[in-house]
Design an enzyme around this catalytic site. Structure first.
Site, PDB file in Angstrom:
ATOM      1  N   ARG A 251      31.444  36.980  47.274  1.00  0.00           N
ATOM      2  CA  ARG A 251      32.618  37.416  46.445  1.00  0.00           C
ATOM      3  C   ARG A 251      32.635  38.916  45.866  1.00  0.00           C
ATOM      4  O   ARG A 251      33.298  39.661  45.795  1.00  0.00           O
ATOM      5  CB  ARG A 251      33.170  36.273  45.352  1.00  0.00           C
ATOM      6  CG  ARG A 251      34.456  36.498  44.769  1.00  0.00           C
ATOM      7  CD  ARG A 251      34.615  35.315  43.924  1.00  0.00           C
ATOM      8  NE  ARG A 251      36.223  35.245  43.526  1.00  0.00           N
ATOM      9  CZ  ARG A 251      36.621  35.806  42.302  1.00  0.00           C
ATOM     10  NH1 ARG A 251      35.901  36.345  41.731  1.00  0.00           N
ATOM     11  NH2 ARG A 251      37.867  35.760  42.267  1.00  0.00           N
TER      12      ARG A 251
ATOM     13  N   MET B 209      42.977  39.562  41.954  1.00  0.00           N
ATOM     14  CA  MET B 209      42.290  38.614  42.627  1.00  0.00           C
ATOM     15  C   MET B 209      42.359  37.137  41.925  1.00  0.00           C
ATOM     16  O   MET B 209      41.891  37.197  40.740  1.00  0.00           O
ATOM     17  CB  MET B 209      40.755  39.154  43.112  1.00  0.00           C
ATOM     18  CG  MET B 209      40.057  38.230  43.849  1.00  0.00           C
ATOM     19  SD  MET B 209      38.596  39.477  43.954  1.00  0.00           S
ATOM     20  CE  MET B 209      37.511  38.054  44.919  1.00  0.00           C
ATOM     21  N   SER B 210      42.540  36.126  42.498  1.00  0.00           N
ATOM     22  CA  SER B 210      42.806  35.015  41.617  1.00  0.00           C
ATOM     23  C   SER B 210      41.465  34.580  41.230  1.00  0.00           C
ATOM     24  O   SER B 210      40.437  34.796  41.667  1.00  0.00           O
ATOM     25  CB  SER B 210      43.610  33.896  42.501  1.00  0.00           C
ATOM     26  OG  SER B 210      44.625  34.191  42.786  1.00  0.00           O
ATOM     27  N   GLN B 211      41.469  33.783  40.238  1.00  0.00           N
ATOM     28  CA  GLN B 211      40.093  33.026  39.563  1.00  0.00           C
ATOM     29  C   GLN B 211      39.512  32.313  40.620  1.00  0.00           C
ATOM     30  O   GLN B 211      40.321  31.447  41.366  1.00  0.00           O
ATOM     31  CB  GLN B 211      40.127  32.556  38.327  1.00  0.00           C
ATOM     32  CG  GLN B 211      40.754  31.647  38.145  1.00  0.00           C
ATOM     33  CD  GLN B 211      40.936  31.242  36.551  1.00  0.00           C
ATOM     34  OE1 GLN B 211      41.904  31.818  35.738  1.00  0.00           O
ATOM     35  NE2 GLN B 211      40.056  30.393  35.811  1.00  0.00           N
TER      36      GLN B 211
END
Ligand code: SAH
Length: 216
Positions: free
Chosen positions: A39, A65-67
């Site tokens: 990531r 960016m989403s968790q």
């Protein structure tokens, strides 16, 4: 799907996977995809370690960016078997695109912001996945050339469900899309059977606005 083995932050990735498991993520394919996807390739340089905390990250140009737990939940609902042709709207950083590349057969991903897509393409390439095609454009009109899709995943929230996406969903196909206002939406799961579309509302969510012809 063979990715180069990335040893950097391996312990952090393992810890993230354990955190997600303790939160109820049980889909082993999803957990495996998260464990093997670096990531930190998708976040701005210098904040690599933060990439493995369970929180959203600003990726520039007003986008987020989403968790990881959101991605994990979302992908668990998508229940991919490895055989699907998936259309993703909102490539963003490209992180979820790579998770999808591990979980499906072929991934088609559309992003409307050019510089974001350029960065995402590089990060996707560095992960070594080869079953991803990307397009710069308005995802609310879909990608007719490669339709129909088994699964359509929309990573931004719109006011309504774009009709072209419904049309490009194959028989038996499913679509996950946040629908609501610009602050809060409901994650809707649509399934198409016998040409009829059924909608089930899953949970309240907060995604960035889906812009474009059939968006905001
Ligand atoms: N899954 C992504 C989330 C990115 S946020 C990630 O993990 O990074 C949602 C993205 O949707 C943003 O990059 C935004 O630019 C994009 N977007 C919004 N409306 C769009 C549209 N009509 N077509 C394509 N992309 C769109």
């Amino acid at each position: 799907m063979a990715s180069p083995i990335v040893t950097e932050f391996r312990a952090e990735r393992r810890f993230l996977v354990e955190t997600l498991q303790s939160q109820g993520i049980s889909d082993l394919a999803v957990l495996r995809a998260i464990e093997s996807t670096p990531r930190h390739f998708f976040v701005p340089t210098g904040i690599g370690r933060q990439a493995y905390e369970d929180r959203p990250i600003h990726i520039g140009l007003g986008q987020t960016m989403s968790q990881p737990s959101i991605h994990a939940r979302y992908l668990q609902i998508a229940a991919l078997t490895g055989k699907e042709r998936v259309l993703e709207i909102g490539t963003g950083s490209g992180y979820q695109t790579v998770l999808l590349a591990h979980l499906a057969e072929q991934v088609f991903s559309i992003e409307r912001v050019g510089p974001l897509l350029e960065r995402a393409r590089q990060a996707i390439r560095s992960c070594g996945v080869r079953n991803v095609s990307t397009l710069l454009g308005d995802g609310t009109i879909g990608w007719r050339e490669f339709a129909p899709f088994d699964v359509i995943l929309v990573s931004a929230g719109g006011p309504t469900i774009p009709q072209p996406l419904v049309d490009q969903l194959g028989e038996g196909g499913r679509m996950l899309i946040p629908v609501g206002d610009q602050e809060e939406q409901i994650l809707a799961l649509l399934t198409k059977r016998g040409g009829v579309v059924e909608r089930r509302d899953i949970a309240p969510v907060r995604f960035v606005p889906l812009k474009g012809t059939h968006g905001w």
